[in-house]
Design a protein around this motif. Structure first.
Motif, PDB file in Angstrom:
ATOM      1  N   VAL A 493       0.843  -1.191   0.000  1.00 55.27           N
ATOM      2  CA  VAL A 493       0.000   0.000   0.000  1.00 55.27           C
ATOM      3  C   VAL A 493       0.881   1.244   0.000  1.00 55.27           C
ATOM      4  O   VAL A 493       1.707   1.436   0.903  1.00 55.27           O
ATOM      5  CB  VAL A 493      -0.946   0.023   1.215  1.00 55.27           C
ATOM      6  N   GLU A 494       0.735   2.072  -1.016  1.00 51.17           N
ATOM      7  CA  GLU A 494       1.482   3.325  -1.085  1.00 51.17           C
ATOM      8  C   GLU A 494       0.758   4.449  -0.350  1.00 51.17           C
ATOM      9  O   GLU A 494       1.380   5.277   0.310  1.00 51.17           O
ATOM     10  CB  GLU A 494       1.707   3.713  -2.549  1.00 51.17           C
ATOM     11  N   SER A 495      -0.562   4.482  -0.476  1.00 50.67           N
ATOM     12  CA  SER A 495      -1.375   5.473   0.227  1.00 50.67           C
ATOM     13  C   SER A 495      -2.816   5.012   0.196  1.00 50.67           C
ATOM     14  O   SER A 495      -3.209   4.175  -0.629  1.00 50.67           O
ATOM     15  CB  SER A 495      -1.239   6.863  -0.412  1.00 50.67           C
ATOM     16  N   ALA A 496      -3.627   5.557   1.103  1.00 49.09           N
ATOM     17  CA  ALA A 496      -5.033   5.164   1.187  1.00 49.09           C
ATOM     18  C   ALA A 496      -5.864   6.367   1.607  1.00 49.09           C
ATOM     19  O   ALA A 496      -5.383   7.259   2.319  1.00 49.09           O
ATOM     20  CB  ALA A 496      -5.222   4.012   2.170  1.00 49.09           C
ATOM     21  N   ALA A 497      -7.117   6.384   1.151  1.00 48.70           N
ATOM     22  CA  ALA A 497      -8.025   7.478   1.487  1.00 48.70           C
ATOM     23  C   ALA A 497      -9.458   6.987   1.344  1.00 48.70           C
ATOM     24  O   ALA A 497      -9.716   5.928   0.756  1.00 48.70           O
ATOM     25  CB  ALA A 497      -7.783   8.678   0.571  1.00 48.70           C
ATOM     26  N   ILE A 498     -10.389   7.773   1.887  1.00 49.59           N
ATOM     27  CA  ILE A 498     -11.812   7.469   1.723  1.00 49.59           C
ATOM     28  C   ILE A 498     -12.494   8.655   1.048  1.00 49.59           C
ATOM     29  O   ILE A 498     -11.999   9.789   1.086  1.00 49.59           O
ATOM     30  CB  ILE A 498     -12.507   7.177   3.067  1.00 49.59           C
ATOM     31  N   SER A 499     -13.608   8.363   0.407  1.00 53.97           N
ATOM     32  CA  SER A 499     -14.387   9.434  -0.213  1.00 53.97           C
ATOM     33  C   SER A 499     -15.827   9.002  -0.365  1.00 53.97           C
ATOM     34  O   SER A 499     -16.126   7.806  -0.483  1.00 53.97           O
ATOM     35  CB  SER A 499     -13.810   9.810  -1.581  1.00 53.97           C
ATOM     36  N   ALA A 500     -16.705   9.974  -0.333  1.00 45.83           N
ATOM     37  CA  ALA A 500     -18.093   9.773  -0.722  1.00 45.83           C
ATOM     38  C   ALA A 500     -18.308  10.570  -1.998  1.00 45.83           C
ATOM     39  O   ALA A 500     -17.999  11.761  -2.039  1.00 45.83           O
ATOM     40  CB  ALA A 500     -19.030  10.258   0.385  1.00 45.83           C
ATOM     41  N   ASN A 501     -18.821   9.926  -3.035  1.00 39.98           N
ATOM     42  CA  ASN A 501     -18.998  10.499  -4.366  1.00 39.98           C
ATOM     43  C   ASN A 501     -17.645  10.718  -5.034  1.00 39.98           C
ATOM     44  O   ASN A 501     -17.173  11.844  -5.203  1.00 39.98           O
ATOM     45  CB  ASN A 501     -19.766  11.826  -4.312  1.00 39.98           C
ATOM     46  N   SER A 502     -17.062   9.616  -5.461  1.00 38.14           N
ATOM     47  CA  SER A 502     -15.766   9.669  -6.155  1.00 38.14           C
ATOM     48  C   SER A 502     -15.983   9.369  -7.631  1.00 38.14           C
ATOM     49  O   SER A 502     -17.067   8.938  -8.041  1.00 38.14           O
ATOM     50  CB  SER A 502     -14.797   8.652  -5.534  1.00 38.14           C
ATOM     51  N   PRO A 503     -14.974   9.576  -8.461  1.00 42.77           N
ATOM     52  CA  PRO A 503     -15.141   9.357  -9.900  1.00 42.77           C
ATOM     53  C   PRO A 503     -15.596   7.941 -10.241  1.00 42.77           C
ATOM     54  O   PRO A 503     -15.084   6.968  -9.694  1.00 42.77           O
ATOM     55  CB  PRO A 503     -13.738   9.640 -10.458  1.00 42.77           C
ATOM     56  N   PHE A 504     -16.575   7.843 -11.120  1.00 41.82           N
ATOM     57  CA  PHE A 504     -17.059   6.586 -11.714  1.00 41.82           C
ATOM     58  C   PHE A 504     -17.617   5.610 -10.678  1.00 41.82           C
ATOM     59  O   PHE A 504     -17.536   4.397 -10.862  1.00 41.82           O
ATOM     60  CB  PHE A 504     -15.934   5.916 -12.517  1.00 41.82           C
ATOM     61  N   ASP A 505     -18.206   6.142  -9.592  1.00 44.82           N
ATOM     62  CA  ASP A 505     -18.779   5.236  -8.589  1.00 44.82           C
ATOM     63  C   ASP A 505     -20.303   5.137  -8.686  1.00 44.82           C
ATOM     64  O   ASP A 505     -20.946   4.492  -7.854  1.00 44.82           O
ATOM     65  CB  ASP A 505     -18.386   5.674  -7.176  1.00 44.82           C
ATOM     66  N   ASP A 506     -20.891   5.785  -9.700  1.00 40.46           N
ATOM     67  CA  ASP A 506     -22.338   5.729  -9.947  1.00 40.46           C
ATOM     68  C   ASP A 506     -23.164   6.414  -8.860  1.00 40.46           C
ATOM     69  O   ASP A 506     -24.388   6.264  -8.823  1.00 40.46           O
ATOM     70  CB  ASP A 506     -22.843   4.281 -10.109  1.00 40.46           C
ATOM     71  N   ASP A 507     -22.526   7.136  -7.955  1.00 35.38           N
ATOM     72  CA  ASP A 507     -23.251   7.901  -6.950  1.00 35.38           C
ATOM     73  C   ASP A 507     -23.342   9.358  -7.390  1.00 35.38           C
ATOM     74  O   ASP A 507     -22.496   9.840  -8.160  1.00 35.38           O
ATOM     75  CB  ASP A 507     -22.548   7.832  -5.587  1.00 35.38           C
ATOM     76  N   GLU A 508     -24.360  10.046  -6.890  1.00 35.54           N
ATOM     77  CA  GLU A 508     -24.526  11.457  -7.196  1.00 35.54           C
ATOM     78  C   GLU A 508     -24.720  12.234  -5.902  1.00 35.54           C
ATOM     79  O   GLU A 508     -25.512  11.846  -5.049  1.00 35.54           O
ATOM     80  CB  GLU A 508     -25.736  11.681  -8.122  1.00 35.54           C
ATOM     81  N   TRP A 509     -23.982  13.306  -5.764  1.00 34.97           N
ATOM     82  CA  TRP A 509     -24.147  14.205  -4.628  1.00 34.97           C
ATOM     83  C   TRP A 509     -23.925  15.608  -5.176  1.00 34.97           C
ATOM     84  O   TRP A 509     -22.805  15.980  -5.506  1.00 34.97           O
ATOM     85  CB  TRP A 509     -23.140  13.867  -3.524  1.00 34.97           C
ATOM     86  N   ASP A 510     -25.006  16.313  -5.319  1.00 42.49           N
ATOM     87  CA  ASP A 510     -24.887  17.678  -5.816  1.00 42.49           C
ATOM     88  C   ASP A 510     -25.706  18.613  -4.935  1.00 42.49           C
ATOM     89  O   ASP A 510     -26.655  18.194  -4.267  1.00 42.49           O
ATOM     90  CB  ASP A 510     -25.349  17.775  -7.271  1.00 42.49           C
ATOM     91  N   SER A 511     -25.327  19.865  -4.926  1.00 44.41           N
ATOM     92  CA  SER A 511     -25.992  20.830  -4.065  1.00 44.41           C
ATOM     93  C   SER A 511     -25.811  22.225  -4.642  1.00 44.41           C
ATOM     94  O   SER A 511     -24.789  22.514  -5.274  1.00 44.41           O
ATOM     95  CB  SER A 511     -25.412  20.758  -2.649  1.00 44.41           C
ATOM     96  N   HIS A 512     -26.790  23.090  -4.399  1.00 50.27           N
ATOM     97  CA  HIS A 512     -26.617  24.483  -4.803  1.00 50.27           C
ATOM     98  C   HIS A 512     -25.662  25.167  -3.814  1.00 50.27           C
ATOM     99  O   HIS A 512     -25.448  24.695  -2.701  1.00 50.27           O
ATOM    100  CB  HIS A 512     -27.953  25.211  -4.873  1.00 50.27           C
ATOM    101  N   PHE A 513     -25.078  26.267  -4.214  1.00 52.58           N
ATOM    102  CA  PHE A 513     -24.121  26.974  -3.355  1.00 52.58           C
ATOM    103  C   PHE A 513     -24.231  28.475  -3.608  1.00 52.58           C
ATOM    104  O   PHE A 513     -24.836  28.944  -4.574  1.00 52.58           O
ATOM    105  CB  PHE A 513     -22.695  26.489  -3.621  1.00 52.58           C
ATOM    106  N   HIS A 514     -23.595  29.219  -2.717  1.00 54.83           N
ATOM    107  CA  HIS A 514     -23.572  30.677  -2.828  1.00 54.83           C
ATOM    108  C   HIS A 514     -22.233  31.186  -2.322  1.00 54.83           C
ATOM    109  O   HIS A 514     -21.826  30.861  -1.210  1.00 54.83           O
ATOM    110  CB  HIS A 514     -24.713  31.318  -2.020  1.00 54.83           C
ATOM    111  N   VAL A 515     -21.537  31.938  -3.178  1.00 53.49           N
ATOM    112  CA  VAL A 515     -20.257  32.528  -2.780  1.00 53.49           C
ATOM    113  C   VAL A 515     -20.548  33.685  -1.828  1.00 53.49           C
ATOM    114  O   VAL A 515     -21.302  34.613  -2.163  1.00 53.49           O
ATOM    115  CB  VAL A 515     -19.476  33.026  -4.010  1.00 53.49           C
ATOM    116  N   THR A 516     -19.975  33.587  -0.653  1.00 51.98           N
ATOM    117  CA  THR A 516     -20.227  34.587   0.383  1.00 51.98           C
ATOM    118  C   THR A 516     -19.869  35.990  -0.109  1.00 51.98           C
ATOM    119  O   THR A 516     -18.826  36.199  -0.728  1.00 51.98           O
ATOM    120  CB  THR A 516     -19.414  34.258   1.639  1.00 51.98           C
TER     121      THR A 516
END
Length: 817
Positions: A493-516
């Protein structure tokens, strides 16, 4: 019967003609049968529910998303106010941890559905045993129950009726099994578990109209109600909700599509394209065999004339030829079935497992009926014209008076017919070659589109913690922290990490935003960003450089009340919303928390734009969405992808070691899907690859068949013009002139076919636009390649007869007349 026996004898006398004709038709009929088998399984066979055309999928439509997720509170209002459906159920695909009970071994990860009451009844399905979900199980505090699939029932409970009332451990909770649903329940892939809404309806996210947690709705139209009427009914409710809740429902309407179209509609264009392509191949094969039949009919002209003189009627002669051509087609169909079996295995091997209904493909009654029909139609197509020509009275009388030697000439009409059959083959081949070139170039562009990260050497493992067991942020953070610490110590193992909504994982997480600090944006018109929650080493694992600022680090405090959370944005975000200034230190309003008083998030870094789905799809790329990255310890999720960068080619030992690590942390926790990032990227292009490979194969087949047809015509032309060529040479024509004469005739046929084919290629290019990525309808490179390929093969097909023409002995040629 006499005609059939005589036909068999005639075919046996000409094995070369018979083999070529049968193989040509076998390839054409076999390819058509294979593709029709897929089309039948995917597009023609109805869904396995009663009156499936009454089932409608409902989604929310906004200014950004044509078919977005449905909010729970909006669904409640739809459900209460609608008058067009017998019922409307809320549904979401999920994965669950399942075991028979505590201490019964390691749970397995199974596919599942979260649904409202009456879900099975709405679809028209009856439980094999037990009952459906009830309205009482839509309410918080209801007993924990579950429905399981027929497959799970037989695997874990041996199909025993006593399963009802037993308890299973599902996502950390003991649940009573109250029913077993049949295998007909399908949502892309068959689920194993159905859970009610009761345990999640009080979640803060479910109680927010602004939160859409991946649900969609399905309803069954009442008798006599049309889709247009239902659409008007539900959108009237949506307009009322917009007036009541302008901050969350502005611009939101209802999108409706039949469940069938939702399931397979995305593949209709590709399958129709392939069906049209194999239709062209069959036409080329028919034209080819018809040409062979005409040539053979010429050779048998004297035989037919003698039969006519002995009293055979025109119908008897025509019938005999039709029987022979039909017999060839039937034998070709039988051989084509073998080709179908082989080609279907190849098609299914190229088809991604997530594509719905493709793997239901088989040879059933409808497919056999299609093959029989194709064989009979082919037999008529390739036999009716030669039969009519050879049985014509004038040609029979002429044949009876001809010497019948090599100098026998064929009528100009027949020569034109054969020439036009070759031209048709060339034109269709050009159309297929150009279409294949476009899909090949499109696939090349899609495959080589910049990803924004390095996918090589990354292993992805899905791990989902049950909400019932990991309710607090501290519990989730502790599990993920321990997991990463231990995995990073594993060999290779060179490195390891976790993520929710990563590339090509078939999940979608989107949200509207506003620049302060920027002007407020009207409700319903806010910009949308993709959101990912990642651990600090995520960018290192994916090989993503930090373009500005820094990555997440120990200075980023956990998500404590009153502390500004850190955020990293991608370069498209920086260019679009911070043009001309440094985004580092700028702020974005924190709408990723239910704390309305949370301080704005602080931008600490900028990373490259990543591609998260296959190019050319209706996704974030097409919608020009930017991306935000949150720190996992400030926004702990129950379900994450574990990404491991490794130098090991064989990932089996590494995966086994990760399983042991997970078991050491939590003995009841299974791991989910395991893939490499390279496999995930390739899977996203699988449908494009399937279309490209099949269309390319059909184009090559068309090219071969067209060249065989051209060779046959040219060879016959040389044979028929032997006397003419001999006279030319006797009068002083050079062999080079004879060579150019014959070659020029072949090239002229090919040239006319290419011109006609190019017109068709333009039309095909326009029809393909929805399937192409970064390629125009008329691509010069694809057209030139198609023309060059066909010219090369055509020249080879013409060279042999042309060379043979130069070897004609004038004395022998003149003596034969």
């Amino acid at each position: 019967m006499n005609d059939i026996r005589y036909a068999f004898r005639q075919l046996a006398k000409n094995p070369g003609f018979t083999i070529i004709a049968i193989l040509a038709l076998a390839l054409g009929i076999g390819a058509n049968t294979a593709i029709f088998s897929v089309v039948n399984a995917v597009l023609l066979r109805p869904l396995p529910y009663p009156d499936p055309d009454k089932l409608i999928v409902l989604r929310e439509r906004s200014n950004t998303f044509e078919r977005g997720a449905v909010g729970y509170l909006n669904w409640l209002d739809w459900h209460a106010g609608q008058r067009s459906f017998t019922d409307v159920a809320l549904v979401r695909r999920e994965g669950f941890n399942f075991s028979v009970g505590p201490g019964a071994g390691t749970p397995e990860r199974v596919r599942g559905v979260r649904a409202s009451s009456g879900f099975l009844s709405l679809l028209g399905l009856k439980p094999l045993i037990g009952r459906d979900l009830t309205a009482a199980e839509d309410v918080s505090g209801a007993p924990n129950v579950a429905l399981i699939s027929e497959d799970l029932w037989r695997r874990h409970f041996n199909g025993s009726p006593s399963v009802l009332g037993q308890r299973a451990l599902i996502d950390g909770l003991e649940r009573e099994i109250v029913g077993v649903f049949p295998k007909e329940l399908q949502f892309r892939r068959n689920p194993d578990v159905v859970l009610p809404l009761s345990e999640i309806v009080k979640d803060p996210g479910m109680q927010s109209r602004d939160n859409h947690q991946g649900f969609w709705a399905v309803g069954r139209l009442k008798p006599g109600v049309t889709l247009a009427q239902a659409n008007s009914d539900l959108n009237a409710i949506a307009v009322d909700l917009e007036k009541k809740y302008p901050d969350t429902n502005s611009g939101r309407r209802v999108n409706m599509r039949p469940l069938f179209e939702t399931t397979v509609g995305d593949y209709r264009a590709s399958l129709n394209l392939l069906l049209a392509a194999v239709g062209c191949v069959l036409l080329i094969a028919c034209a080819n065999v018809a040409n062979l039949q005409l040539a053979r009919a010429l050779a048998r002209g004297k035989e037919m004339a003698v039969r006519a003189a002995l009293g055979a009627s025109r119908w008897a002669i025509a019938r005999q030829l039709l029987v022979e051509s039909t017999l060839i087609a039937v034998i070709g169909a039988a051989v084509g079935i073998l080709f179908t079996l082989w080609s279907m295995d190849a098609i299914l091997a190229l088809t991604p497992p997530t594509v719905p209904r493709f793997h239901e493909t088989n040879i059933d009654i409808s497919v056999l009926f299609f093959t029989t029909f194709a064989a009979l139609l082919t037999g008529i197509l390739v036999g009716v014209w030669p039969a009519w020509r050879i049985s014509h009275t004038a040609s029979l009388s002429l044949a009876l008076h001809e010497v019948g030697g090599r100098g026998s000439s064929d009528g100009a009409g027949r020569q034109r017919v054969r020439s036009w059959l070759v031209i048709v083959q060339v034109a269709l081949a050009i159309v297929l070659l150009a279409g294949a070139g476009l899909t090949l170039k499109s696939f090349w562009h899609a495959q080589n589109a910049p990803l924004g990260f390095n996918p090589h050497g990354i292993v992805n493992i899905v791990i989902s913690l049950p909400e019932a067991k990991y309710k607090k942020e501290e519990q989730k953070t502790a599990f993920w922290t321990q997991l990463l610490e231990r995995v990073q110590q594993l060999p290779g193992v060179e490195s390891a990490a976790i993520s929710a909504n990563s590339p090509f994982d078939d999940d979608e997480w989107d949200s509207h935003f506003h620049v302060t600090g920027t002007p407020a944006i009207p409700p319903g018109q806010e910009p949308i960003a993709e959101v990912s929650s990642v651990s600090p080493d995520y960018f290192r694992v994916l090989g993503m450089p930090i373009l500005r600022g820094r990555t997440f680090g120990p200075e980023d405090l956990p998500g404590e009340k009153g502390h500004s959370r850190s955020i990293i944005i991608d370069e498209s975000f920086a260019h679009k919303y911070f043009a001309g200034k440094d985004p580092i230190g700028q702020h974005i309003d924190d709408n990723q928390t239910l704390d309305k008083g949370a301080p704005p998030m602080t931008i600490v870094g900028v990373v490259p734009r990543t591609r998260n789905e296959a190019p050319g799809e209706s996704n974030s790329e097409a919608l020009h969405m930017v991306e935000e990255y949150l720190l996992a310890s400030q926004d702990a999720e129950n379900s994450n992808n574990l990404h491991i960068r490794t130098n090991q080619r064989d990932i089996g030992p590494l995966v086994a070691a990760v399983k042991r690590v997970v078991q050491a942390i939590d003995s009841d926790q299974p791991i989910g899907q395991i893939t490499t990032m390279d496999e995930a990227v390739a899977a996203s292009l699988a449908t494009r690859r399937l279309t490209m490979v099949l269309l390319g194969a059909f184009a090559v087949l068309a090219l071969v068949l067209a060249s065989v047809g051209l060779y046959g015509v040219m060879a016959l032309t040389v044979t028929q013009r032997t006397r003419e060529l001999g006279i030319r040479m006797a009068l002083g024509a050079a062999r080079a002139n004879i060579f150019r004469l014959v070659l020029g005739h072949g090239v002229s046929l090919v040239g006319v076919g290419i011109v006609i084919g190019l017109v068709g290629a333009i039309a095909v290019g326009r029809a393909l636009m929805s399937l192409l990525y970064n390629v125009g309808a008329l691509d010069t490179g694809a057209v030139i390649t198609a023309v060059f390929s066909l010219l090369t093969v055509a020249l080879i097909a013409c060279l042999v007869p042309a060379r043979r023409a130069t070897r004609v002995d004038p004395i022998v040629a003149l003596r034969t007349e």
